[in-house]
Design a protein around this motif. Structure first.
Motif, PDB file in Angstrom:
ATOM      1  N   LEU A   1       0.814  -1.212   0.000  1.00  0.00           N
ATOM      2  CA  LEU A   1       0.000   0.000   0.000  1.00  0.00           C
ATOM      3  C   LEU A   1       0.844   1.258   0.000  1.00  0.00           C
ATOM      4  O   LEU A   1       0.323   2.330   0.241  1.00  0.00           O
ATOM      5  CB  LEU A   1      -0.927   0.020   1.217  1.00  0.00           C
TER       6      LEU A   1
ATOM      7  N   CYS B   1       3.932  -1.146   8.175  1.00  0.00           N
ATOM      8  CA  CYS B   1       2.477  -0.966   8.113  1.00  0.00           C
ATOM      9  C   CYS B   1       1.714  -2.284   8.215  1.00  0.00           C
ATOM     10  O   CYS B   1       0.776  -2.400   8.985  1.00  0.00           O
ATOM     11  CB  CYS B   1       2.089  -0.235   6.837  1.00  0.00           C
TER      12      CYS B   1
ATOM     13  N   GLY C   1       3.687  -5.385   7.691  1.00  0.00           N
ATOM     14  CA  GLY C   1       4.667  -6.432   7.904  1.00  0.00           C
ATOM     15  C   GLY C   1       5.226  -7.108   6.671  1.00  0.00           C
ATOM     16  O   GLY C   1       5.775  -8.198   6.785  1.00  0.00           O
TER      17      GLY C   1
HETATM   18  S1  FES Z   1       2.209  -0.986   2.896  1.00  0.00           S
HETATM   19 FE1  FES Z   1       1.254  -2.787   3.623  1.00  0.00          FE
HETATM   20  S2  FES Z   1       3.011  -3.954   4.046  1.00  0.00           S
HETATM   21 FE2  FES Z   1       3.933  -2.211   3.236  1.00  0.00          FE
END
Ligand code: FES
Lengths: 187, 359
Positions: A113, A130, A132
């Motif tokens: 993301l 965020c 993992g």
């Molecule tokens: S943004 Fe979801 S794991 Fe990196």
């Protein structure tokens, strides 16, 4: 009796001779039309804000020092300024073949993301805070939800022998683009 | 103390935590007449409070609960429990009355009318004043949990969503963003809106009951309590740096190493069982996963309609039943995927990164 008189009166009040039902609807239509047209002009005006006059962004392509200033492994000196990790390997990070020593530029954007992972030198992996996702030094995803490896950017030699990284070009493993010679700099 | 800590740390592995949470939830639904007695409610509340008081002696746990962000969650644990107890208590009383052939308690006061002013506005006003006072005091007493200035090149570790979104963030660990961020939340919203159209059962209208509609209430609460509240708690107390799992009394070591090498279903099938290379064509490669998903959404409903949900199918008709089942299967996919990830490190059932399509 009283109620019917009252409603009679109301009808006459609501239907004066001046404006007919049809005329009223026409007025409403014109009014709403004008309002909506105005709203759309305002919306278009907002679209203008998507294209700012000045952008304070580092240039997409930048020079990244001489290759011999890099030690083997992940280098973070351009992470915060340009969003790129420069990785120097003595073996091909994909096949493990010792033939290709070289460098490549990894994007610092998580392919899940878009968070910024951390390089954990002790564990030899990038790890996203965020959700993992974990990536190997080559950029390959191996844990967590990230569906594909980190992207690589174009890397080449500039005229003065420095490394030149161009972020406007990206190379994705799942599209088979890592074999592109521009995604890997042989030294 | 050490025993207390290690006991709860050992319960905090994700599988165990979820199983215990689900078990407690089921137990509560089964024994609600006993567990909602005032004595029990007070006792359970005290037990939870005691857990927090003892736990607060631990420095790491104290850091978590003392953070301004996390205070609402401690409050939420109590608030959810009390609201649940209140509703279930009234349901228990009504269910016992109905068993005896008496009307529910709500029927007794249904003729009583109240005035908006002062009966409604006045208590609302008092609540407003009280809450404002509480929030002002809270805002003065507790520092805002501000972090370093935002930067496009650095993310805090762990990077946690606001507390009410921790369930969503947890979902994102198991599903591709388009599923966990778009499709599943969309299904939650649309599904909640669809309830009045799916559920035309008139029982329970205007009075509390559980016995008359255990399926409807149980399913709703499962989604809310087990798949949302419990994930918020998990995200707060069990998720630490690098989004690893930590026990509530464990030091948040950013260098904790957890072997989490994830494997796609296609790799299990082709490489693990078939002992061959992955086929190049993504459709052939992912065929087992695609078939599995299709079976999940086509064969399971048919099976359920023929067996345990037969009565539902006949009462609701095909269209209603299909929508209900799709929503239920969508909901069930989350715990299924979570368990598969925790137990066999399954990453994606269908993984086609070439087309941005992963399930
Ligand atoms: S943004 Fe979801 S794991 Fe990196």
């Amino acid at each position: 009796m009283a109620t019917s008189e009252a409603s009679q009166k109301q009808i006459t009040v609501m239907n004066p001779d001046k404006v007919s039902r049809r005329g009223f609807l026409g007025n409403v239509l014109v009014g709403w039309g004008l309002f909506l047209a105005g709203a759309h002009v305002g919306l278009l005006g907002c679209v203008r804000f998507l294209f700012p006059n000045v952008l304070f962004e580092p240039p997409q392509s930048f020079k990244a020092d001489l290759p011999n200033t890099y030690a083997e492994g992940v280098d973070e000196r351009f992470k915060n300024t340009n969003g790129v990790w420069l990785v120097k390997t003595v073996s091909d990070p994909l096949s493990g073949r010792p033939a290709d020593a070289g460098m490549f530029a990894l994007s610092t954007t998580c392919t899940h993301l878009g968070c910024i992972p951390n390089w954990l030198a002790a564990d030899l992996k990038f790890k996203c805070p965020c959700h993992g996702s974990g990536f190997r030094m080559s950029g390959m995803n191996f844990e967590g939800p990230a569906p594909r490896p980190l992207e690589r950017h174009r890397i080449a030699f500039a005229d003065d022998g420095q490394i030149l990284v161009d972020k406007s070009q990206k190379y994705q493993w799942e599209k088979g683009q890592w074999i592109n010679p521009e995604s890997f700099l042989k030294i | 103390m050490a025993l207390f800590e290690s006991f709860f740390n050992s319960l905090a592995s994700p599988e165990l935590y979820t199983l215990i949470f689900t078990g407690v939830f089921l137990l509560y639904c089964a024994r609600y007449r006993l567990l909602t007695r005032p004595g029990w409610v007070v006792g359970i509340s005290l037990a939870i409070a005691l857990f927090f008081i003892i736990g607060a002696q631990n420095h790491d746990f104290m850091t978590i609960i003392a953070k301004g962000d996390n205070m609402p969650i401690v409050i939420m644990i109590f608030a959810v429990f009390w609201c649940l107890s209140l509703a279930f208590r009234q349901a228990a009383v009504n269910d016992m009355r109905i068993e005896k052939g008496e009307p529910p308690t709500e029927a007794l006061d249904s003729n009583k009318k109240v005035l908006v002013w002062p009966d409604l506005i006045y208590p609302e006003f008092v609540c407003t004043v009280l809450l404002t006072a509480i929030f002002i005091a809270w805002g003065i007493a507790v520092e805002a949990p501000l972090e370093e200035p935002a930067s496009g090149t650095r993310a805090p570790n762990p990077a946690k969503a606001p507390w009410y979104f921790l369930g969503l963030q947890e979902m994102l660990v198991y599903f591709d963003p388009w599923l966990a961020g778009v499709v599943l939340p969309g299904m939650i919203v649309v599904g909640l809106m669809a309830i009045p159209y799916i559920d035309t059962n008139p029982r329970g209208n205007g009075y509390f009951t559980f016995k008359e509609r255990p399926f409807a209430i149980g399913m709703f609460l499962f989604g809310f309590i087990v798949l949302w509240v419990s994930l918020v708690i998990m995200g707060t107390f069990l998720r630490g740096p690098n989004w690893n799992f930590f026990g509530p009394f464990e030091y948040w070591d950013p260098h904790k190493i957890e072997p989490l090498v994830n494997v796609n279903l296609s790799e299990f099938i082709w490489v693990g069982m078939g002992n061959t290379r992955l086929p190049d064509n993504p459709l052939i490669r992912e065929a087992p996963g695609i078939l599995l998903i299709l079976a999940y959404f086509v064969i399971t409903p048919a099976l359920l309609a023929k067996t345990i949900l037969k009565k539902f199918f006949h009462e609701m008709g095909f269209a209603r039943f299909s929508i209900l089942i799709m929503l239920l299967l969508g909901m069930a996919s989350l715990p299924i995927k979570m368990l598969l990830r925790w137990t066999i490190n399954l990453k994606y059932v269908v993984a086609i990164p070439e087309w941005f399509f992963n399930i």
